[in-house]
Write a protein that holds these residues in place. Sequence first.
Motif, PDB file in Angstrom:
ATOM      1  N   SER A   1      -3.191   2.831   1.188  1.00  0.00           N
ATOM      2  CA  SER A   1      -2.878   3.923   0.275  1.00  0.00           C
ATOM      3  C   SER A   1      -4.087   4.304  -0.558  1.00  0.00           C
ATOM      4  O   SER A   1      -4.383   5.481  -0.748  1.00  0.00           O
ATOM      5  CB  SER A   1      -1.711   3.509  -0.632  1.00  0.00           C
ATOM      6  N   VAL A   2      -4.813   3.305  -1.081  1.00  0.00           N
ATOM      7  CA  VAL A   2      -6.013   3.584  -1.883  1.00  0.00           C
ATOM      8  C   VAL A   2      -7.080   4.242  -1.020  1.00  0.00           C
ATOM      9  O   VAL A   2      -7.735   5.207  -1.435  1.00  0.00           O
ATOM     10  CB  VAL A   2      -6.531   2.281  -2.519  1.00  0.00           C
ATOM     11  N   ALA A   3      -7.269   3.746   0.199  1.00  0.00           N
ATOM     12  CA  ALA A   3      -8.268   4.323   1.095  1.00  0.00           C
ATOM     13  C   ALA A   3      -7.924   5.767   1.449  1.00  0.00           C
ATOM     14  O   ALA A   3      -8.804   6.641   1.457  1.00  0.00           O
ATOM     15  CB  ALA A   3      -8.384   3.477   2.362  1.00  0.00           C
ATOM     16  N   ASP A   4      -6.650   6.035   1.723  1.00  0.00           N
ATOM     17  CA  ASP A   4      -6.234   7.399   2.029  1.00  0.00           C
ATOM     18  C   ASP A   4      -6.427   8.327   0.828  1.00  0.00           C
ATOM     19  O   ASP A   4      -6.825   9.482   0.984  1.00  0.00           O
ATOM     20  CB  ASP A   4      -4.769   7.415   2.464  1.00  0.00           C
ATOM     21  N   SER A   5      -6.138   7.827  -0.364  1.00  0.00           N
ATOM     22  CA  SER A   5      -6.302   8.645  -1.559  1.00  0.00           C
ATOM     23  C   SER A   5      -7.770   8.990  -1.792  1.00  0.00           C
ATOM     24  O   SER A   5      -8.107  10.145  -2.098  1.00  0.00           O
ATOM     25  CB  SER A   5      -5.730   7.904  -2.777  1.00  0.00           C
TER      26      SER A   5
END
Length: 463
Positions: free
Chosen positions: A78-82
């Motif tokens: 999720s952090v990487a996608d954000s």
Amino acid sequence: MDSDNRYNNDDNKSRNNDASTIKINSHVEMGSTQSKSVFEFEDQSLVGPEKHSLDEAPLRALYSGGANDCCPHVLKNSVADSIRTVVFSAKINLLMPFGPLAIVVDKLTGHHGWVFLLSLLGIIPLAERLGYATEQLACYTGPTVGGLLNATFGNATELIISIYALKRSMIRVVQQSLLGSILSNMLLVLGCAFFAGGLVHSKTEQVFNKGTAGVNSGLLLMAVMGLLFPAVLHSTRTELHYGKSELSLSRFTSCIMLVAYASFLFFQLRSQHNLYIPVNQAEDQTEENSDEEEAPEITKWESIIWLSILTAWISVLSEYLVNAIEGASVAMGIPVAFISVILLPIVGNAAEHAGAVMFAMKDKLDITLGVAIGSSTQISMFGIPFCVVVGWCMGCPMDLDFQLFETATLFITVLVVAFMLQEGTSNYFKGLMLILCYIIVAASFFVHRDPKAIQDKPQNPKQ
């Protein structure tokens, strides 16, 4: 007899085959039902309001081998996608390295001209991404509150720069940058939006809600009145106490303007929200399609976190930018008035500029007016009075005396835009006229000599 026995044996085999077939089918149906229920459960979780909800982690862990192994992986993705969506999705983010480079140049060389240019280039993508994060958050708050958030965070860059300038007692930079933000939104941003929208929809005339434009025009005229009286009082030398009456009048008027803006927010959000329904009712028929097209790309909390990070980074670069304004003016031979009124607002309004043009090309002029004219209204009725009150608390004599030249420029601009909006229609010719008017304003400030020269420690009779 042999034929009868053979017939009975065949009949028994067929019955056994049918029974085995029924058993197999029942197992298949049961398995398909179980798998179907699992997939339906997963599908329901995927079409929820948030794709990366923490409530889904234990459910997904059942199919992936345990909650302890799944949660960190989900959060990491999720952090990487954000980060990938916010930082690496726009080409304008290629300018982001100029921000750290400006700090390095300031520490090593102290060349104000380069520090100013690099800081200016570094703030441009941050202002655009700030507008993007605000739009993502607006998807969760609704159109009315979303428009207010767009205008508020769209003006965050100008307000941050103004607060740092007030700390250095650079009152004229604050006044001129806020004035330039109003002029840029009303002439350049709105003009480019009308021009681009008119070219895309050249066969039909675009329409918007005249009621919304009328209310905003009235507030802009009220702001002009608030700025006009202190300037006239100072120019005619008719103040009761020289150097004090205009300051007291400015602070009193600022409080009144803040009350008026709060009343406007209540009017917009609670009392007469029907006034702000878009004219193009065809959007209501395609509401489901538009919701699918404009689905948020990041979650609500990710939007809030990114807003905090971007605002903090803009604050850091704004300090370097303000400290380098005077040195850059000398190094590049450009008047401080031109830097404050033209260059700084163009950078600060990058988000509004891109958003207004995009919505105009999609034939959503009501949103365009909410971004451009709404931002000008907020700066004039909230930003300027807010800086006066902040300067009052800091002991800085920030007032509403914008000098006659600048006040007259604002007054004429408001009149021109009000006449352009009174018909409730737009086309590319109106947009071209607004752009040309902004070019005239820019040329005027390039040759304008500020009667109150900006110094590091200005000597003001009001101190």
